[in-house]
Design a protein around this motif. Structure first.
Motif, PDB file in Angstrom:
ATOM      1  N   HIS A 285       0.829  -1.205   0.000  1.00  0.00           N
ATOM      2  CA  HIS A 285       0.000   0.000   0.000  1.00  0.00           C
ATOM      3  C   HIS A 285       0.869   1.264   0.000  1.00  0.00           C
ATOM      4  O   HIS A 285       0.581   2.226  -0.725  1.00  0.00           O
ATOM      5  CB  HIS A 285      -0.946   0.002   1.200  1.00  0.00           C
ATOM      6  N   LEU A 286       1.919   1.271   0.790  1.00  0.00           N
ATOM      7  CA  LEU A 286       2.796   2.442   0.831  1.00  0.00           C
ATOM      8  C   LEU A 286       3.501   2.640  -0.503  1.00  0.00           C
ATOM      9  O   LEU A 286       3.618   3.774  -0.991  1.00  0.00           O
ATOM     10  CB  LEU A 286       3.812   2.283   1.969  1.00  0.00           C
ATOM     11  N   MET A 287       3.963   1.568  -1.116  1.00  0.00           N
ATOM     12  CA  MET A 287       4.636   1.671  -2.413  1.00  0.00           C
ATOM     13  C   MET A 287       3.726   2.217  -3.500  1.00  0.00           C
ATOM     14  O   MET A 287       4.184   2.889  -4.429  1.00  0.00           O
ATOM     15  CB  MET A 287       5.163   0.302  -2.839  1.00  0.00           C
ATOM     16  N   LEU A 288       2.442   1.943  -3.401  1.00  0.00           N
ATOM     17  CA  LEU A 288       1.499   2.322  -4.448  1.00  0.00           C
ATOM     18  C   LEU A 288       0.875   3.697  -4.229  1.00  0.00           C
ATOM     19  O   LEU A 288       0.017   4.113  -5.001  1.00  0.00           O
ATOM     20  CB  LEU A 288       0.391   1.262  -4.540  1.00  0.00           C
ATOM     21  N   SER A 289       1.330   4.412  -3.207  1.00  0.00           N
ATOM     22  CA  SER A 289       0.697   5.674  -2.830  1.00  0.00           C
ATOM     23  C   SER A 289       1.238   6.897  -3.548  1.00  0.00           C
ATOM     24  O   SER A 289       0.633   7.968  -3.461  1.00  0.00           O
ATOM     25  CB  SER A 289       0.853   5.899  -1.311  1.00  0.00           C
ATOM     26  N   GLY A 290       2.382   6.774  -4.218  1.00  0.00           N
ATOM     27  CA  GLY A 290       3.007   7.967  -4.786  1.00  0.00           C
ATOM     28  C   GLY A 290       3.811   8.699  -3.723  1.00  0.00           C
ATOM     29  O   GLY A 290       4.196   8.116  -2.698  1.00  0.00           O
ATOM     30  N   ASP A 291       4.054   9.989  -3.933  1.00  0.00           N
ATOM     31  CA  ASP A 291       4.958  10.744  -3.057  1.00  0.00           C
ATOM     32  C   ASP A 291       4.269  11.788  -2.184  1.00  0.00           C
ATOM     33  O   ASP A 291       4.935  12.414  -1.359  1.00  0.00           O
ATOM     34  CB  ASP A 291       6.040  11.432  -3.898  1.00  0.00           C
ATOM     35  N   ARG A 292       2.970  12.000  -2.353  1.00  0.00           N
ATOM     36  CA  ARG A 292       2.303  13.038  -1.562  1.00  0.00           C
ATOM     37  C   ARG A 292       1.938  12.482  -0.189  1.00  0.00           C
ATOM     38  O   ARG A 292       1.257  11.458  -0.087  1.00  0.00           O
ATOM     39  CB  ARG A 292       1.071  13.570  -2.298  1.00  0.00           C
TER      40      ARG A 292
ATOM     41  N   ARG B 281      -9.537   6.324  -0.456  1.00  0.00           N
ATOM     42  CA  ARG B 281     -10.225   5.730  -1.602  1.00  0.00           C
ATOM     43  C   ARG B 281      -9.277   4.847  -2.417  1.00  0.00           C
ATOM     44  O   ARG B 281      -9.685   3.797  -2.940  1.00  0.00           O
ATOM     45  CB  ARG B 281     -10.822   6.835  -2.484  1.00  0.00           C
ATOM     46  N   LEU B 282      -8.019   5.250  -2.517  1.00  0.00           N
ATOM     47  CA  LEU B 282      -7.023   4.448  -3.223  1.00  0.00           C
ATOM     48  C   LEU B 282      -6.843   3.102  -2.542  1.00  0.00           C
ATOM     49  O   LEU B 282      -6.780   2.061  -3.207  1.00  0.00           O
ATOM     50  CB  LEU B 282      -5.693   5.203  -3.271  1.00  0.00           C
ATOM     51  N   HIS B 283      -6.775   3.110  -1.228  1.00  0.00           N
ATOM     52  CA  HIS B 283      -6.642   1.857  -0.476  1.00  0.00           C
ATOM     53  C   HIS B 283      -7.799   0.912  -0.794  1.00  0.00           C
ATOM     54  O   HIS B 283      -7.584  -0.284  -1.045  1.00  0.00           O
ATOM     55  CB  HIS B 283      -6.611   2.172   1.025  1.00  0.00           C
ATOM     56  N   ARG B 284      -8.993   1.442  -0.779  1.00  0.00           N
ATOM     57  CA  ARG B 284     -10.167   0.599  -1.050  1.00  0.00           C
ATOM     58  C   ARG B 284     -10.157   0.092  -2.490  1.00  0.00           C
ATOM     59  O   ARG B 284     -10.545  -1.053  -2.750  1.00  0.00           O
ATOM     60  CB  ARG B 284     -11.447   1.389  -0.746  1.00  0.00           C
ATOM     61  N   PHE B 285      -9.697   0.920  -3.407  1.00  0.00           N
ATOM     62  CA  PHE B 285      -9.590   0.482  -4.800  1.00  0.00           C
ATOM     63  C   PHE B 285      -8.573  -0.653  -4.924  1.00  0.00           C
ATOM     64  O   PHE B 285      -8.831  -1.659  -5.599  1.00  0.00           O
ATOM     65  CB  PHE B 285      -9.181   1.666  -5.686  1.00  0.00           C
ATOM     66  N   ILE B 286      -7.422  -0.493  -4.288  1.00  0.00           N
ATOM     67  CA  ILE B 286      -6.381  -1.527  -4.341  1.00  0.00           C
ATOM     68  C   ILE B 286      -6.912  -2.845  -3.790  1.00  0.00           C
ATOM     69  O   ILE B 286      -6.723  -3.914  -4.388  1.00  0.00           O
ATOM     70  CB  ILE B 286      -5.131  -1.077  -3.557  1.00  0.00           C
TER      71      ILE B 286
ATOM     72  N   LEU C  88      -1.326  -4.203 -11.142  1.00  0.00           N
ATOM     73  CA  LEU C  88      -1.816  -3.384 -10.046  1.00  0.00           C
ATOM     74  C   LEU C  88      -1.140  -2.015 -10.032  1.00  0.00           C
ATOM     75  O   LEU C  88      -1.802  -0.986  -9.814  1.00  0.00           O
ATOM     76  CB  LEU C  88      -1.581  -4.106  -8.715  1.00  0.00           C
ATOM     77  N   GLU C  89       0.156  -1.975 -10.280  1.00  0.00           N
ATOM     78  CA  GLU C  89       0.849  -0.688 -10.342  1.00  0.00           C
ATOM     79  C   GLU C  89       0.244   0.203 -11.432  1.00  0.00           C
ATOM     80  O   GLU C  89       0.031   1.405 -11.215  1.00  0.00           O
ATOM     81  CB  GLU C  89       2.333  -0.898 -10.635  1.00  0.00           C
ATOM     82  N   GLU C  90      -0.033  -0.384 -12.571  1.00  0.00           N
ATOM     83  CA  GLU C  90      -0.577   0.384 -13.697  1.00  0.00           C
ATOM     84  C   GLU C  90      -1.960   0.944 -13.375  1.00  0.00           C
ATOM     85  O   GLU C  90      -2.229   2.132 -13.597  1.00  0.00           O
ATOM     86  CB  GLU C  90      -0.638  -0.499 -14.943  1.00  0.00           C
ATOM     87  N   VAL C  91      -2.823   0.123 -12.822  1.00  0.00           N
ATOM     88  CA  VAL C  91      -4.186   0.591 -12.567  1.00  0.00           C
ATOM     89  C   VAL C  91      -4.245   1.580 -11.415  1.00  0.00           C
ATOM     90  O   VAL C  91      -5.078   2.491 -11.414  1.00  0.00           O
ATOM     91  CB  VAL C  91      -5.176  -0.580 -12.333  1.00  0.00           C
ATOM     92  N   THR C  92      -3.356   1.437 -10.430  1.00  0.00           N
ATOM     93  CA  THR C  92      -3.366   2.400  -9.326  1.00  0.00           C
ATOM     94  C   THR C  92      -2.838   3.756  -9.770  1.00  0.00           C
ATOM     95  O   THR C  92      -3.355   4.800  -9.346  1.00  0.00           O
ATOM     96  CB  THR C  92      -2.548   1.899  -8.115  1.00  0.00           C
ATOM     97  N   GLN C  93      -1.840   3.768 -10.624  1.00  0.00           N
ATOM     98  CA  GLN C  93      -1.349   5.041 -11.169  1.00  0.00           C
ATOM     99  C   GLN C  93      -2.460   5.745 -11.938  1.00  0.00           C
ATOM    100  O   GLN C  93      -2.642   6.963 -11.826  1.00  0.00           O
ATOM    101  CB  GLN C  93      -0.128   4.801 -12.056  1.00  0.00           C
TER     102      GLN C  93
ATOM    103  N   ILE D 229      -5.007   7.214  -9.449  1.00  0.00           N
ATOM    104  CA  ILE D 229      -4.548   8.470  -8.845  1.00  0.00           C
ATOM    105  C   ILE D 229      -4.672   9.621  -9.827  1.00  0.00           C
ATOM    106  O   ILE D 229      -5.172  10.704  -9.489  1.00  0.00           O
ATOM    107  CB  ILE D 229      -3.079   8.322  -8.359  1.00  0.00           C
ATOM    108  N   GLN D 230      -4.245   9.394 -11.054  1.00  0.00           N
ATOM    109  CA  GLN D 230      -4.313  10.456 -12.074  1.00  0.00           C
ATOM    110  C   GLN D 230      -5.747  10.891 -12.353  1.00  0.00           C
ATOM    111  O   GLN D 230      -6.016  12.086 -12.532  1.00  0.00           O
ATOM    112  CB  GLN D 230      -3.655   9.965 -13.368  1.00  0.00           C
ATOM    113  N   GLN D 231      -6.666   9.951 -12.333  1.00  0.00           N
ATOM    114  CA  GLN D 231      -8.063  10.267 -12.648  1.00  0.00           C
ATOM    115  C   GLN D 231      -8.818  10.904 -11.489  1.00  0.00           C
ATOM    116  O   GLN D 231      -9.881  11.489 -11.698  1.00  0.00           O
ATOM    117  CB  GLN D 231      -8.788   8.972 -13.075  1.00  0.00           C
ATOM    118  N   ASN D 232      -8.265  10.821 -10.280  1.00  0.00           N
ATOM    119  CA  ASN D 232      -9.017  11.269  -9.110  1.00  0.00           C
ATOM    120  C   ASN D 232      -8.345  12.394  -8.332  1.00  0.00           C
ATOM    121  O   ASN D 232      -8.821  12.751  -7.248  1.00  0.00           O
ATOM    122  CB  ASN D 232      -9.258  10.078  -8.175  1.00  0.00           C
ATOM    123  N   GLN D 233      -7.297  12.977  -8.870  1.00  0.00           N
ATOM    124  CA  GLN D 233      -6.664  14.064  -8.139  1.00  0.00           C
ATOM    125  C   GLN D 233      -7.189  15.423  -8.588  1.00  0.00           C
ATOM    126  O   GLN D 233      -7.943  15.529  -9.503  1.00  0.00           O
ATOM    127  CB  GLN D 233      -5.154  14.006  -8.252  1.00  0.00           C
TER     128      GLN D 233
END
Length: 199
Positions: free
Chosen positions: A6-13, A47-52, A187-192, A195-199
């Motif tokens: 989960h931490l790896m898939l969160s990005g940098d913010r 929301r990202l966590h729940r999506f993952i 999973l990395e691809e869909v989570t990225q 994030i892009q679609q929901n920021q």
């Protein structure tokens, strides 16, 4: 997925990281009234966590591994597999990130400590224990995940069946790893994208 994934898939913010990190302790619907005082990034992290988790639970490769683990560990197979996945990530960390696992762990612990006000009260003891005993780095070794399973079994009666689950990982290591690697790339691809679609 477990903490390292989960931490790896969160990005940098930082607040996205924190929302993703604590989301298991935030139950129920994210109603406008409930989230009105949350930052946009913190809400995105939850929301990202729940999506993952949803994507992971529905993936055929994950279901295949969980079915195999359930033959010996029953209803706790899902938890065991989540920790297996963190083990694979920890062992192969340089394939996924351009920093060492040790540096990443230290950076994440620093983010958590800096943003303690965002941790639900019920999670605080666990967060403190994770940092004190360096759980994330410990996932790299079979003995480390064995300690995690032993700790879960000792703390929660309903997790008794997870004791010794590291032995199943050793027995089926190459098989589980072969299913994990393409799954995590997806999973990395869909989570990225999420994030892009929901920021």
């Amino acid at each position: 997925m477990n903490f390292l994934a989960h931490l790896m898939l969160s990005g940098d913010r930082e607040e996205v990281i924190m929302g993703n990190y604590v989301a298991d302790f935030i139950k129920g619907k994210l109603t406008p009234e409930r989230v009105k005082d949350w930052s946009a990034d913190y809400l995105l992290g939850v929301r990202l966590h729940r999506f993952i988790d949803s994507y992971t639970d529905s993936h055929a490769a994950v279901r295949q591994i969980r079915h195999q683990v359930a033959l010996t560990h029953g209803k706790v197979a899902g938890v065991a597999v989540d920790i297996y996945f963190d083990h694979f990530l920890a062992r192969q960390f340089d394939q996924y990130r351009q920093e060492t696992l040790s540096n990443f762990c230290a950076r994440m612990y620093s983010v958590v400590q800096k943003n303690q006000q965002l941790i639900p009260q019920a999670m605080v003891p666990m967060a403190e224990s994770m940092i004190r005993y360096n759980w994330l780095l410990g996932y790299r070794e079979i003995a480390g995940i064995g300690r995690s399973f032993q700790g879960l079994a000792s703390r929660f009666a309903f997790m008794a069946g997870i004791r010794g689950a590291e032995q199943d990982l050793v027995k089926n290591y190459l098989y589980y790893e072969s299913l994990f690697q393409p799954f995590f790339a997806e999973l990395e691809e869909v989570t990225q994208h999420f994030i892009q679609q929901n920021q």
